[in-house]
Motif scaffolding. Structure first.
Motif, short mmCIF file in Angstrom:
data_model
loop_
_atom_site.label_atom_id
_atom_site.label_comp_id
_atom_site.label_asym_id
_atom_site.label_seq_id
_atom_site.Cartn_x
_atom_site.Cartn_y
_atom_site.Cartn_z
N GLY A 95 1.03 -1.29 -0.03
CA GLY A 95 -0.02 0.04 0.10
C GLY A 95 0.86 1.17 -0.03
O GLY A 95 0.37 2.25 -0.68
N SER A 96 1.92 1.19 0.62
CA SER A 96 2.75 2.64 0.81
C SER A 96 3.74 2.60 -0.60
O SER A 96 3.43 3.67 -0.96
CB SER A 96 4.07 2.28 1.46
OG SER A 96 3.41 1.93 3.06
N ALA A 99 0.78 4.17 -2.93
CA ALA A 99 0.59 5.45 -2.43
C ALA A 99 1.48 6.60 -2.54
O ALA A 99 1.26 7.70 -2.66
CB ALA A 99 -0.11 5.47 -1.02
N THR A 157 -1.97 4.63 10.02
CA THR A 157 -2.54 4.84 8.76
C THR A 157 -2.95 3.62 8.03
O THR A 157 -2.72 2.50 8.37
CB THR A 157 -1.00 5.09 8.12
OG1 THR A 157 -0.50 6.25 8.66
CG2 THR A 157 -1.23 5.28 6.39
N TYR A 159 -4.31 2.06 4.03
CA TYR A 159 -4.31 2.01 2.84
C TYR A 159 -5.44 1.69 2.23
O TYR A 159 -5.77 0.48 2.43
CB TYR A 159 -3.05 1.81 1.86
CG TYR A 159 -1.78 2.71 2.29
CD1 TYR A 159 -1.87 3.95 1.77
CD2 TYR A 159 -0.74 2.27 3.10
CE1 TYR A 159 -0.47 4.65 2.16
CE2 TYR A 159 0.32 3.01 3.46
CZ TYR A 159 0.38 4.07 3.01
OH TYR A 159 1.30 4.82 3.43
N ASP A 163 -6.32 3.78 -3.24
CA ASP A 163 -4.90 4.08 -3.27
C ASP A 163 -4.04 3.28 -4.12
O ASP A 163 -2.87 3.36 -4.40
CB ASP A 163 -4.34 3.85 -1.86
CG ASP A 163 -4.86 4.91 -1.06
OD1 ASP A 163 -5.14 6.08 -1.27
OD2 ASP A 163 -5.35 4.56 0.13
N ARG A 164 -4.57 2.11 -4.99
CA ARG A 164 -4.06 1.33 -5.66
C ARG A 164 -4.51 1.43 -7.16
O ARG A 164 -5.55 1.82 -7.37
CB ARG A 164 -4.06 -0.18 -5.29
CG ARG A 164 -5.50 -0.62 -5.51
CD ARG A 164 -5.77 -2.03 -4.67
NE ARG A 164 -7.24 -2.50 -4.79
CZ ARG A 164 -7.65 -3.17 -4.03
NH1 ARG A 164 -7.07 -3.76 -2.95
NH2 ARG A 164 -8.90 -3.51 -4.41
N SER A 251 -8.71 -2.87 2.24
CA SER A 251 -7.54 -1.90 3.31
C SER A 251 -6.50 -2.85 3.80
O SER A 251 -6.80 -4.09 4.14
CB SER A 251 -8.49 -1.21 4.23
OG SER A 251 -8.85 -1.97 5.37
#
Length: 342
Positions: A95-96, A99, A157, A159, A163-164, A251
């Motif tokens: 996810g990081s 994003a 946090t 994601y 976000d993808r 998520s």
């Protein structure tokens, strides 16, 4: 003459096939899975609707990959309790990356997840082989270490699917011949590992190590190297599962993967992988994962309380261990009798 000679050989081959099939450790779990699906379908026909079947496959996919990797470790008479934490770390990293790095190619994210998972698995392997401490203790420690790192990194946090890239999320949506793409990836993993364990010498060495580590050493098998490899591959597959988890679910955050490690061990054991090492297969572990996830889906479909779902899984684990122990005692008794009659 040819026909007469061939008939006994054919009959012997046929008897050998059926005898081998009856002794297969995967047979009971396969029968249980078929009976469960049939019974649930009779109670609720929507259970096997196209969407219902797709959901069954998707629910089992992540567990199949994790159980396949865990099988390599358990066969060597070890265990890895950190796989849920590894999955969580890799899922959050996935996810990081999406994003934080605009336009990053999906294949780079997969490569990063695999490498990160392999690194974490290698840490487990090094600690187990170099420290000489039981894997249960080592991986229980790394479970909390990796989970702590994920809590520190993620904090509050999360994601989400937005976000993808859409193409990444579509891996869990698009199908080929009715199979979701991520499920096909899991099938490829299982087939590849099954071929490796049965066809490669290093794969067969894992069974020898689990059966008797001291004897394996005497036969010249590099025990530490093989165990290290099993942990590394297990970590790599947990990394793959983490990336696919991010594609499958809406998520990812600090709690992603929490508690999955026990379900993974349960899937392998229920699928016929001996908890004491030396026997079992990735196909059996995959079937065990299918059975456990199908039980949850089936009981939900017939509106059974979640408590009973967990209780049934616990009973299955106990039965699998007892049956495995009885089989081991019988095999040892037959071996003693055969040696005594020589």
């Amino acid at each position: 003459m040819t026909t007469t000679a061939g008939a006994p050989a054919t009959a012997t081959t046929r008897r050998s096939f059926w005898s081998g099939l009856r002794k297969a450790r995967e047979l009971p779990v396969t029968i249980a899975l078929v009976v469960l699906v049939a019974a649930t379908y009779l109670a609720n026909p929507l259970f096997l609707s196209p969407q219902g079947t797709k959901d069954l496959l998707l629910n089992a996919t992540i567990m199949i990959i994790l159980a396949a990797g865990q099988t390599l470790v358990i066969i060597t008479r070890n265990i890895d309790l950190s796989v849920g934490s590894i999955l969580g770390l890799v899922a959050f990293m996935t996810g990081s990356l999406f994003a934080g790095v605009e336009g990053i190619p999906i294949w780079i994210v997969f490569a990063a997840g695999l490498l990160f998972g392999a690194l974490l698995g290698a840490v487990n392997g090094l600690l187990v082989t170099l420290a000489g401490v039981p894997a249960l203790v080592i991986t229980l420690g790394t479970l909390y270490v990796y989970r702590g790192i994920n809590n520190w990194w993620a904090g509050g946090t999360q994601y989400f699917a937005d976000d993808r890239p859409a193409a990444f999320g579509n891996l869990a949506v698009d199908t080929v011949l009715g199979f979701p793409i991520i499920t096909l990836i899991a099938i490829v993993v299982v087939v590849a590992l099954a071929i490796y364990l049965s066809g490669a010498r290093s794969g067969r060495d894992l069974y020898a190590i689990g059966s008797d580590p001291a004897a394996a050493t005497l036969f010249g098998i590099k025990v530490n190297r093989r165990v290290m490899f099993a942990f590394l591959v297990n970590g790599l597959l947990a990394g793959l599962a983490g990336v696919l988890y991010a594609a499958r679910f809406n998520s990812v955050g600090a709690t992603t993967g929490t508690g999955m490690e026990l379900d993974v061990v349960a899937a392998a054991v229920v699928g016929g992988v001996a908890i004491f090492g030396g026997s079992g297969s990735v196909v059996g572990a995959a079937l065990g994962a299918m059975l456990l996830t199908t039980i949850t889906s089936a009981l939900t479909a017939v509106r059974v309380d979640k408590f009973w779902q967990q209780a049934i899984v616990g009973v299955l684990i106990l039965l699998a261990i007892v049956i495995d122990r009885i089989a081991a005692v019988r095999s040892a008794r037959k071996l003693r009798l055969s040696e005594a009659t020589r």
